[in-house]
Scaffold this active site. Structure first.
Site, PDB file in Angstrom:
ATOM      1  N   ASN A   8     -56.201  39.430 -35.490  1.00 30.29           N
ATOM      2  CA  ASN A   8     -56.263  39.631 -34.042  1.00 30.29           C
ATOM      3  C   ASN A   8     -55.603  40.974 -33.752  1.00 30.29           C
ATOM      4  OD1 ASN A   8     -56.126  39.605 -31.285  1.00 30.29           O
ATOM      5  ND2 ASN A   8     -54.682  37.881 -31.128  1.00 30.29           N
ATOM      6  N   TRP A   9     -56.435  41.965 -33.489  1.00 29.01           N
ATOM      7  CA  TRP A   9     -55.899  43.319 -33.287  1.00 29.01           C
ATOM      8  C   TRP A   9     -55.280  43.505 -31.904  1.00 29.01           C
ATOM      9  CZ3 TRP A   9     -60.077  47.173 -35.613  1.00 29.01           C
ATOM     10  CH2 TRP A   9     -60.040  47.069 -37.007  1.00 29.01           C
ATOM     11  N   LYS A  10     -55.500  42.543 -31.031  1.00 31.59           N
ATOM     12  CA  LYS A  10     -54.991  42.651 -29.653  1.00 31.59           C
ATOM     13  C   LYS A  10     -55.496  43.974 -29.041  1.00 31.59           C
ATOM     14  CE  LYS A  10     -51.390  39.535 -30.995  1.00 31.59           C
ATOM     15  NZ  LYS A  10     -50.053  38.983 -30.776  1.00 31.59           N
ATOM     16  N   HIS A  92     -55.396  32.187 -26.157  1.00 31.53           N
ATOM     17  CA  HIS A  92     -54.229  32.826 -26.773  1.00 31.53           C
ATOM     18  C   HIS A  92     -53.084  32.835 -25.753  1.00 31.53           C
ATOM     19  CE1 HIS A  92     -51.626  35.826 -28.561  1.00 31.53           C
ATOM     20  NE2 HIS A  92     -52.261  35.612 -29.702  1.00 31.53           N
ATOM     21  N   GLU A  94     -51.053  35.011 -24.959  1.00 33.49           N
ATOM     22  CA  GLU A  94     -50.973  36.216 -24.121  1.00 33.49           C
ATOM     23  C   GLU A  94     -51.963  36.130 -22.968  1.00 33.49           C
ATOM     24  OE1 GLU A  94     -51.365  39.006 -27.368  1.00 33.49           O
ATOM     25  OE2 GLU A  94     -49.408  38.325 -28.088  1.00 33.49           O
ATOM     26  N   GLU A 166     -49.819  28.609 -32.622  1.00 32.34           N
ATOM     27  CA  GLU A 166     -49.098  29.873 -32.493  1.00 32.34           C
ATOM     28  C   GLU A 166     -47.894  29.672 -31.580  1.00 32.34           C
ATOM     29  OE1 GLU A 166     -51.680  33.530 -33.587  1.00 32.34           O
ATOM     30  OE2 GLU A 166     -51.603  33.269 -31.431  1.00 32.34           O
ATOM     31  N   GLY A 172     -44.959  38.135 -32.790  1.00 30.51           N
ATOM     32  CA  GLY A 172     -44.470  39.504 -32.682  1.00 30.51           C
ATOM     33  C   GLY A 172     -42.957  39.635 -32.746  1.00 30.51           C
ATOM     34  N   SER A 212     -45.925  36.072 -36.575  1.00 32.46           N
ATOM     35  CA  SER A 212     -45.121  36.835 -37.537  1.00 32.46           C
ATOM     36  C   SER A 212     -45.471  36.547 -38.992  1.00 32.46           C
ATOM     37  CB  SER A 212     -43.620  36.613 -37.286  1.00 32.46           C
ATOM     38  OG  SER A 212     -43.263  37.147 -36.034  1.00 32.46           O
ATOM     39  N   GLY A 233     -51.521  38.950 -36.205  1.00 36.91           N
ATOM     40  CA  GLY A 233     -51.497  40.055 -35.246  1.00 36.91           C
ATOM     41  C   GLY A 233     -51.089  41.349 -35.910  1.00 36.91           C
TER      42      GLY A 233
HETATM   43  P1  13P Z   1     -48.112  38.549 -34.841  1.00 32.80           P
HETATM   44  O1  13P Z   1     -48.713  38.299 -36.178  1.00 32.80           O
HETATM   45  O2  13P Z   1     -48.004  40.008 -34.483  1.00 32.80           O
HETATM   46  O3  13P Z   1     -46.833  37.801 -34.645  1.00 32.80           O
HETATM   47  O4  13P Z   1     -49.149  37.957 -33.752  1.00 32.80           O
HETATM   48  C1  13P Z   1     -49.626  36.692 -33.896  1.00 32.80           C
HETATM   49  C2  13P Z   1     -50.738  36.479 -32.926  1.00 32.80           C
HETATM   50  O5  13P Z   1     -50.535  36.425 -31.738  1.00 32.80           O
HETATM   51  C3  13P Z   1     -52.095  36.376 -33.479  1.00 32.80           C
HETATM   52  O6  13P Z   1     -52.983  35.913 -32.524  1.00 32.80           O
END
Ligand code: 13P
Length: 249
Positions: A8-10, A92, A94, A166, A172, A212, A233
């Site tokens: 997931n590159w966001k 998600h 976010e 998650e 993150g 993470s 992420g």
């Molecule tokens: P990280 O791997 O950066 O913690 O993010 C996880 C995430 O939100 C994947 O969708």
């Protein structure tokens, strides 16, 4: 069942050339493993068409639930399908947190993704406050059941729907969920699905862990906590690190 590793590159990277560079490097690194592992990259929607001719599977990070119409700024499931997405991340944290996505909206999105014959990756997870208050199970059960409200057993089966755990406090932060705790949650999610649908459905479903994940801890979530995949992420934007994760799990 192939282990599913989703990037997931966001809202990254900032340029198409950089997106292509990362994508190509991951594609090259992942090639050797594509018999046992399924790798999916979810780039920002604006890059999808430019990456669609590649070998690695594509996914959307989000979708709207209508196929077309006056919904300024949205991307529809029909458009994601057209850009060769096979997977779509839905709900998600976010999206839920910054864009006020409710369980009801998540439910509509899940159905719209299934209707277009793509695989939804349903994300669920608790906040650190909910975890401290001992509300994790209650929160996850509510999120899963609301997201799958009136989604038939047939649709779940056909779509290959996956559930990703998650924990918000682990995203993150560099503070991944302890393996034993993750394993307990994995069992809980399986139980929720088994009670709503059936045991075979839950046994054939892929449950993913995200939060993470890096090349050092990735293996634990698959081998010890018994997840069938990972949602990654930050580490998915670093081709060497991401390839290492694919190799180790
Ligand atoms: P990280 O791997 O950066 O913690 O993010 C996880 C995430 O939100 C994947 O969708």
């Amino acid at each position: 069942m192939k282990t599913l590793i989703i990037a997931n590159w966001k809202m990254n990277p900032i340029s198409l050339s950089e997106a292509k560079r990362i994508f190509n490097a991951i594609e090259k690194g992942a090639k050797k493993f594509n018999k046992e592992k399924e790798v999916v990259i979810c780039p920002p929607a604006i890059y999808l068409f430019s990456l669609a001719k590649k070998q690695i599977k594509l996914g959307g990070q989000n979708t709207f639930y209508e196929d077309t119409g006056a919904f300024t700024g949205e991307t529809s499931p029909a458009m994601l399908k057209e850009s060769k997405c096979q997977y779509v991340i839905v709900g998600h944290s976010e999206r839920r947190g910054y864009f006020n996505e409710t369980d009801e909206i998540v439910n509509k999105k899940i159905k719209s993704v299934i209707a277009k014959k793509m695989t939804p990756i349903l994300c669920v997870g608790e906040t650190s406050k909910e975890r401290e208050q001992g509300k994790t199970k209650e929160v996850l059960k509510r999120q899963v059941l609301a997201a799958l409200k009136t989604v038939s057993v047939q649709k779940v089966k056909e779509s290959g729907l996956c559930v990703a755990y998650e924990p918000i406090w682990a995203i993150g932060t560099g503070n991944a969920c302890p393996t034993t705790e993750a394993q307990t949650i994995g069992i809980l999610l399986q139980k929720i699905i088994s009670q709503k649908y059936s045991r075979p459905i839950s046994e054939n479903m892929r449950f993913l862990y995200g939060g993470s994940v890096n090349s050092k801890n990735a293996k634990e979530f698959i081998e010890e906590a018994k997840f069938q995949g990972l949602l990654i992420g930050g580490a998915s934007l670093k081709p060497t690190e991401f390839t290492r994760i694919i190799r180790t799990v």
